[in-house]
Design a protein around this motif. Structure first.
Motif, PDB file in Angstrom:
ATOM      1  N   UNK A   1       0.836  -1.203   0.000  1.00  0.00           N
ATOM      2  CA  UNK A   1       0.000   0.000   0.000  1.00  0.00           C
ATOM      3  C   UNK A   1       0.867   1.248   0.000  1.00  0.00           C
ATOM      4  N   UNK A   2       1.937   1.190   0.773  1.00  0.00           N
ATOM      5  CA  UNK A   2       2.823   2.344   0.845  1.00  0.00           C
ATOM      6  C   UNK A   2       3.487   2.588  -0.511  1.00  0.00           C
ATOM      7  N   UNK A   3       3.949   1.498  -1.086  1.00  0.00           N
ATOM      8  CA  UNK A   3       4.667   1.603  -2.359  1.00  0.00           C
ATOM      9  C   UNK A   3       3.771   2.157  -3.471  1.00  0.00           C
ATOM     10  N   UNK A   4       2.543   1.696  -3.475  1.00  0.00           N
ATOM     11  CA  UNK A   4       1.648   2.127  -4.549  1.00  0.00           C
ATOM     12  C   UNK A   4       1.232   3.584  -4.379  1.00  0.00           C
ATOM     13  N   UNK A   5       1.494   4.140  -3.197  1.00  0.00           N
ATOM     14  CA  UNK A   5       1.057   5.515  -2.946  1.00  0.00           C
ATOM     15  C   UNK A   5       2.200   6.517  -2.982  1.00  0.00           C
ATOM     16  N   UNK A   6       3.347   6.081  -3.408  1.00  0.00           N
ATOM     17  CA  UNK A   6       4.464   7.022  -3.474  1.00  0.00           C
ATOM     18  C   UNK A   6       4.162   8.107  -4.497  1.00  0.00           C
ATOM     19  N   UNK A   7       4.780   9.252  -4.302  1.00  0.00           N
ATOM     20  CA  UNK A   7       4.673  10.303  -5.311  1.00  0.00           C
ATOM     21  C   UNK A   7       5.258   9.791  -6.619  1.00  0.00           C
ATOM     22  N   UNK A   8       4.876  10.432  -7.703  1.00  0.00           N
ATOM     23  CA  UNK A   8       5.361   9.937  -8.982  1.00  0.00           C
ATOM     24  C   UNK A   8       6.832  10.273  -9.203  1.00  0.00           C
TER      25      UNK A   8
END
Ligand SMILES: Nc1ncnc2c1ncn2[C@@H]1O[C@H](COP(=O)(O)OP(=O)(O)OP(=O)(O)O)[C@@H](O)[C@H]1O
Ligand SMILES: [Mg+2]
Lengths: 545, 195
Positions: free
Chosen positions: A484-491
């Motif tokens: 979940x954290x990884x998928x929500x990183x800034x671009x």
């Protein structure tokens, strides 16, 4: 209950949880749900110990389901404010990762892995700079840091580069997320702290002299910042000249240096059948060292047919192989016989602790990249291997650690070829011969699973493909949460780091790179000072004359 | 010195009744008053006030037909003020014993003839730092509705706070919890206190 006097950092209280799942935290009504960000650090004051963890999810809850059906008039700001936190509340999912103590003993021992959960209603606070420093260590003068934790611009996250360079590592992230910028910083850190010498196969010529930022602005690369510690090798002399890069060495590769294994590496790129990819072994046995040139000189159907007959190969296989290999002839850096020994030159620099960046110039063709990187690495590794074995036999110092950086790593380490090629070997043998890899890739799912599991530290920018995310997180504790954290990183310019070089997974905003100030922070000195330093370096190297 | 407003004339553990020294001089509905003997101060919230004839059974009659203003009636009939009295009733919500403020009922009821004072803003602020008294108000059976009383009390108390709105928000959050899903009552109170 009393009038809440919001304490600075307090977020809420623990309401449930388990060691395997992590804990649920009910947010105080004074804490803004939208102010919570996954990836941020919190501390939880348990009864006996303090827990250090990461927010991995944020959710909204309603105490009274009737309220969800007939919501109060929240268009009235007063009512909205009242209802927040009482009828409705925000909930955090927190994964405690370490316990930190404040008594002398635990400070000595440092943060410990979590083996229990904090008690009910333990207070949860945003981690302070001090807490984070206790976990990640304080950055002292001259030490390298990679970035800052989310929303903590004052706190620097250190990487243990000694630990890092003991194993192969990976930098991942989809295109344009900051892999190159991050890797450049990482390489500088390794240089700065002298943890290892680097050999960089620089496909897009962005690590040696200068690179470009998204806006097309030039950014300095390794050699400009560390002129005495970096040598730029070029595969494309003309291109280097045009970019006004003064290359330290122009690399030429002789046909006689290409071995059958190098062709196996190219099988996917050149679209070779299994049989065609294996044929070079027979050719080499047949022709000897000059096999490639000799083979390419076999012209005409009849001659190919004869060769096939004498080797016991299908004529069609050989013909196809020959046709495909013909493309190598177009690579201008390939010559019948190289005038100088590139491997030897590279080693000379590496032995002096000078990193080598091999720029590919216009040869950004993947076939050229794979061929050259594989060929050079194989021979350099062989040297390291021999030296290490000799050193151990004679009880002498081991060769200086070497980190080899490759891009498009899945082309080298795909499951089909990882077992056969030098890169697979290096990744699997850890630092047996003091050589490790730094692999950069935007498609980690294309990399052999076993190789992925051998990577000591993974630094990953945003990934959005499920399979890529899975492959990066295989075998990590708390995988689903980190997902979940990884998928929500800034671009851009944000990365999740986990593995041996950090005490626990950490999301960082990668340190800014490209401004004059950033160069200075990394030790860049203007020309005058540089000259003085260079003289000093020379003095140190050769002693006073 | 707090303002002495009247005297206790009837008392029980959970409430007392006081007579005001001034006709029509009742403290506002919902305001905090206290009475005490020096050892224990009893705090209460005004929930009802009434002005009636001193003699039971004798009703005032209308007298103003020929007067221009209401005061003129009293001026023309000076005896009136003596025949009428204003009383108020207050719900006990806490006490202070040995300097310690408690938000629950005192061991003894207020004493008859104890002086009743209107609490100063400082004291109101101190008292309303905890919302435990709200439960007592919500549970009380009073002539005006409990919702009216709670709302009035919070409005009154909010004036003693530096930031009345923040106070009201916190108090209302407590009310939400106390009312536990009684949406009608909740909405009634919220509508009455929203700034
Ligand atoms: N640490 C940083 N400091 C400043 N700018 C950054 C940083 N990281 C990323 N950027 C910005 O984001 C852009 C993309 O970064 P970068 O070139 O490193 O991405 P990439 O992942 O290597 O992309 P590709 O897969 O296309 O090679 C950069 O050109 C730069 O403008
Ligand atoms: Mg890149």
């Amino acid at each position: 209950m009393s009038l809440e006097q919001p304490k600075d950092n307090r977020l809420g209280i623990v309401v449930s949880g388990s060691v395997t799942r992590g804990v649920e935290v009910k947010l105080d009504s004074s804490s803004l749900v939208e102010g919570m960000v996954v990836g941020r650090y919190v501390t939880i004051q348990g009864e006996r110990q303090r827990f250090f963890g990461m927010i991995t999810d944020v959710s909204l809850e309603v105490i009274d389901p009737r309220l969800a059906i007939t919501p109060p008039d929240v268009s009235d700001p007063f009512i909205a404010e009242v209802v927040a936190g009482t009828s409705t509340y925000g909930k955090l999912h927190v994964r405690p990762m370490l316990t930190i103590g404040s008594d002398a003993m635990s400070i000595l021992e440092g943060p410990q892995p979590v083996k229990t959960v904090p008690a009910h209603f333990s207070a949860v606070e945003l981690a302070s700079q001090q807490d984070v420093e206790q976990v990640f260590g304080q950055v002292s003068e001259g030490q390298f840091w990679i970035g800052t934790p989310l929303d903590m611009i004052e706190t620097k996250v250190r990487l243990d580069l000694g630990e890092l360079t003991k194993r192969s590592n990976g930098v991942f992230g989809k295109s344009g997320t900051g892999k190159t910028f991050l890797t450049r910083l990482l390489l500088m850190g390794i240089l700065q702290e002298g943890a290892a010498a680097n050999l960089v196969f620089d496909m897009h010529s962005e690590y040696g002299w200068e690179g470009y930022s998204e806006g097309g602005r030039k950014v300095k690369a390794l050699k400009q910042l560390f002129p005495t510690k970096v040598a730029v090798f070029a595969l494309d002399e003309e291109n280097a000249r045009r970019r006004q890069v003064s290359a330290d060495f122009i690399v030429k590769i002789g046909y006689d240096e290409i071995e059958p294994e190098d062709i196996v590496m190219l099988s996917e790129t050149l679209n070779l059948t299994e049989a065609a990819a294996q044929a070079p072994y027979r050719l080499a046995r047949h022709f000897g060292g000059q096999w490639l040139e000799s083979f390419l000189n076999v012209e005409g159907r009849e001659e190919v047919g004869e060769l096939a007959a004498s080797l016991g190969e299908h004529e069609a296989t050989l013909a196809a192989l020959r046709r495909r290999l013909e493309t190598l002839r177009r690579l201008p850096f390939l010559v019948a016989h190289a005038p100088d020994n590139s491997v030897k030159r590279i080693l000379e620099y590496l032995d002096r602790g000078i990193s080598v960046v091999l720029e590919f110039g216009r040869h950004t063709d993947i076939a050229a990249y794979i061929l050259v990187a594989n060929l050079l690495t194989r021979r350099i590794h062989a040297q390291y291997r021999e030296r290490t074995e000799r050193a151990m036999g004679e009880d002498r110092a081991l060769p200086r650690p070497l980190v080899i950086t490759i891009e498009e790593a899945h082309k080298f380490l795909s499951p089909e070829i990882a077992r056969q090629t030098i890169f697979g070997t290096i990744a699997r043998e850890m630092r047996k011969y003091n050589v490790t890899l730094l692999v950069i890739d935007q498609r980690p799912s294309g990399i052999d699973e076993e190789v992925m599991s051998q990577l000591g530290t993974k630094i990953t920018c945003l990934l959005d493909n499920e399979r890529d995310i899975d492959s990066v997180l295989t075998g990590v504790v708390g995988k689903s949460e980190l997902k979940a954290v990884l998928a929500k990183l800034d671009t851009k310019q944000q990365a999740l780091i986990f593995g041996h070089a950090v005490p626990m997974p950490v999301v960082v905003r990668t340190r800014e790179y490209g401004s004059a100030e950033s160069y200075k922070d990394l030790g860049f000195r203007e020309a005058a000072e540089l000259k003085r330093r260079a003289e000093q370096d020379i003095e140190e190297l050769w002693g006073e004359s | 010195m707090p303002f002495k407003i009247g005297e206790v004339v009837q008392a029980s553990t959970s409430q007392f009744q006081a007579e005001c020294y001034e006709l029509h001089g009742s403290p506002p509905f919902g305001s905090l008053v206290k009475t005490g003997d020096g050892l224990i101060d009893v705090y209460a919230v005004v929930y009802n006030a009434a002005t009636t004839s001193i003699e039971p059974g004798r009703h005032p009659i209308a007298r103003g037909r020929d007067e221009m203003a209401e005061e003129d009636i009293y001026r023309s009939n000076p005896q009136l003020a003596k025949l009428l009295r204003t009383e108020f009733e207050a719900l006990v919500v806490g006490h202070r014993e040995a300097g310690c403020l408690r938000h629950y009922l005192p061991p003894q009821p207020a004493r008859i003839h104890g002086f009743v004072y209107v609490c100063e803003p400082d004291e109101v602020r101190e008292f309303s730092r905890s919302f435990d008294f709200l439960r007592l108000l919500l549970d009380a059976r009073v002539p005006a509705s409990a919702e009216e009383l709670v709302a009035a009390c919070l409005r009154q108390a909010s004036q003693a706070h530096q930031d009345p709105r923040t106070f009201l928000v916190s108090a209302a959050k407590e009310v939400v919890i106390l009312l536990n899903g009684q949406l009608d009552s909740l909405n009634a109170i919220l509508r009455r206190i929203k700034a």
